[in-house]
Design an enzyme around this catalytic site. Structure first.
Site, mmCIF file in Angstrom:
data_model
loop_
_atom_site.group_PDB
_atom_site.id
_atom_site.type_symbol
_atom_site.label_atom_id
_atom_site.label_comp_id
_atom_site.label_asym_id
_atom_site.label_seq_id
_atom_site.Cartn_x
_atom_site.Cartn_y
_atom_site.Cartn_z
ATOM 1 N N HIS A 48 24.946 59.734 68.086
ATOM 2 C CA HIS A 48 25.587 60.180 66.878
ATOM 3 C C HIS A 48 25.231 58.988 65.744
ATOM 4 O O HIS A 48 26.084 58.116 65.896
ATOM 5 C CB HIS A 48 27.079 60.256 67.011
ATOM 6 C CG HIS A 48 27.794 61.113 65.917
ATOM 7 N ND1 HIS A 48 27.554 62.469 65.970
ATOM 8 C CD2 HIS A 48 28.516 61.044 64.992
ATOM 9 C CE1 HIS A 48 28.328 62.814 64.964
ATOM 10 N NE2 HIS A 48 28.678 61.750 64.272
ATOM 11 N N HIS A 94 23.493 66.232 59.972
ATOM 12 C CA HIS A 94 24.088 67.451 59.596
ATOM 13 C C HIS A 94 22.662 68.219 59.140
ATOM 14 O O HIS A 94 22.609 69.443 58.839
ATOM 15 C CB HIS A 94 24.876 68.046 58.657
ATOM 16 C CG HIS A 94 26.453 67.562 58.745
ATOM 17 N ND1 HIS A 94 27.352 68.034 58.467
ATOM 18 C CD2 HIS A 94 26.744 66.384 60.044
ATOM 19 C CE1 HIS A 94 28.498 67.433 58.989
ATOM 20 N NE2 HIS A 94 28.147 66.473 59.920
ATOM 21 N N HIS A 104 24.980 63.920 63.412
ATOM 22 C CA HIS A 104 25.903 63.413 62.468
ATOM 23 C C HIS A 104 25.265 63.515 61.046
ATOM 24 O O HIS A 104 26.369 63.636 60.156
ATOM 25 C CB HIS A 104 26.014 61.837 62.836
ATOM 26 C CG HIS A 104 26.906 61.009 61.652
ATOM 27 N ND1 HIS A 104 28.138 61.316 61.294
ATOM 28 C CD2 HIS A 104 26.385 59.915 60.604
ATOM 29 C CE1 HIS A 104 28.449 60.345 60.531
ATOM 30 N NE2 HIS A 104 27.343 59.825 59.874
ATOM 31 N N ASN A 148 31.951 60.114 64.849
ATOM 32 C CA ASN A 148 32.598 59.155 64.195
ATOM 33 C C ASN A 148 33.970 59.610 63.711
ATOM 34 O O ASN A 148 34.985 58.968 63.304
ATOM 35 C CB ASN A 148 32.097 58.421 63.082
ATOM 36 C CG ASN A 148 31.478 59.752 62.233
ATOM 37 O OD1 ASN A 148 30.763 60.406 62.714
ATOM 38 N ND2 ASN A 148 31.657 59.565 60.760
ATOM 39 N N HIS A 149 34.423 61.088 63.625
ATOM 40 C CA HIS A 149 35.531 61.636 63.308
ATOM 41 C C HIS A 149 36.374 61.778 64.632
ATOM 42 O O HIS A 149 37.337 62.742 64.432
ATOM 43 C CB HIS A 149 35.354 62.734 62.532
ATOM 44 C CG HIS A 149 34.567 62.517 61.201
ATOM 45 N ND1 HIS A 149 35.095 61.793 60.354
ATOM 46 C CD2 HIS A 149 33.469 63.187 60.475
ATOM 47 C CE1 HIS A 149 34.518 61.743 59.481
ATOM 48 N NE2 HIS A 149 33.376 62.579 59.479
ATOM 49 N N GLU A 152 32.412 67.346 66.647
ATOM 50 C CA GLU A 152 33.436 66.322 65.933
ATOM 51 C C GLU A 152 33.699 67.033 64.462
ATOM 52 O O GLU A 152 34.473 66.489 64.080
ATOM 53 C CB GLU A 152 32.633 64.944 65.746
ATOM 54 C CG GLU A 152 31.477 65.318 64.744
ATOM 55 C CD GLU A 152 31.567 63.581 63.604
ATOM 56 O OE1 GLU A 152 32.434 62.903 64.123
ATOM 57 O OE2 GLU A 152 30.731 63.660 63.082
ATOM 58 N N ASN A 153 32.995 68.076 64.002
ATOM 59 C CA ASN A 153 33.527 68.662 62.690
ATOM 60 C C ASN A 153 34.125 70.078 63.035
ATOM 61 O O ASN A 153 34.204 70.746 61.906
ATOM 62 C CB ASN A 153 32.377 68.765 61.635
ATOM 63 C CG ASN A 153 31.479 67.336 61.772
ATOM 64 O OD1 ASN A 153 30.619 67.154 61.986
ATOM 65 N ND2 ASN A 153 32.401 66.423 61.024
HETATM 66 FE FE FE2 Z 1 29.730 62.239 62.131
#
Ligand code: FE2
Length: 245
Positions: A134, A161, A159, A50-51, A22-23
């Site tokens: 997440h 990190h 999520h 969420n992204h 997601e990142n």
């Molecule tokens: Fe996230």
């Protein structure tokens, strides 16, 4: 970073590789091109968070993809799938689920409302079930692992990190960790060059964040399980990577 994946799979003799992507696009979201790159490098399934929809074009890509999944509780109108069923290298079928936590995140549907039906669906499709949960709060992640103990192979948190030191196998045979950590630059504030987040925190002003570059690590978790889906080990993975200058 994805170029390290084939060697990692060999090193750990991994029958399956799941990547949270997601990142992947400069710290926010993922593009179709990056998702394809992760799959081509050897990821069997890419999960999101969420992204998910931050980048243009990804909605139609997700609607068509069987292996790049977004959180199952993203809402009825969200394009894409929340469950992938794949065959591991050793021939065992594996179901991969992705859910968003509801604490401190704008989550459309409570994960607690749908997790039981989702797990039933996954278990009907495969003996091995992996959940990428997440979520922001350690309490919610530990609670989810406890709730699913004995029903799924692994509940791996993402999520936040920051890799947590609680990799374990619960009494019922479910591997769990609160957060698998971050593959990316650790000389940073969770991936960003520190000056941006520090300016945001100290002034309250909106600041554009830039991806950092120092102390690059691959982080994750290695889960061993039987063909019945019961986990036997859950170990942290943390590898420092030397990038070409
Ligand atoms: Fe996230």
């Amino acid at each position: 970073m994805e170029e390290n994946l084939p060697a990692l799979r060999e090193r750990f003799d991994a029958d399956l590789a799941i990547v949270n992507g997601e990142n992947a696009a400069d710290g926010a979201g993922i593009t179709a091109k990056l998702a394809d790159k992760l799959l081509a490098a050897g990821a069997d399934v890419v999960t999101l968070g969420n992204h998910t929809y931050r980048r243009g074009g990804i909605a139609s890509y997700l609607a068509a993809s069987e292996r790049v999944i977004r959180p199952a509780n993203s809402g009825a109108e969200a394009p894409g799938h929340g469950l992938a069923v794949v065959e591991a290298r050793n021939g065992v079928r594996v179901a991969v689920l992705n859910l968003l936590g509801q604490l401190f995140l704008p989550t459309p549907v409570s994960p607690w409302e749908m997790v039981d039906a989702l797990v039933d669906e996954a278990r009907a499709a495969a003996p091995v079930v992996f959940l990428d949960f997440h979520a922001e709060a350690t309490s919610e992640k530990v609670a989810m692992a406890t709730w699913l103990d004995g029903r799924v192979t692994a509940v791996v948190g993402t999520h936040t990190h920051v890799q947590t030191s609680d990799a374990r196998v619960l009494r019922g045979g479910t591997a769990a960790i609160t957060d698998a950590g971050m593959t990316g630059p650790h000389d940073s504030v969770i991936g960003s060059r520190p000056d941006g987040p520090l300016r945001r925190f100290t002034t309250g002003l909106p600041v554009r964040l830039e991806v950092a570059s120092g102390d690059v690590r691959i982080e994750g978790v290695l889960v061993e399980c039987g063909s019945d889906g019961r986990a036997s080990t859950c170990e942290l993975v943390r590898i420092h990577v030397e990038l070409p200058a």
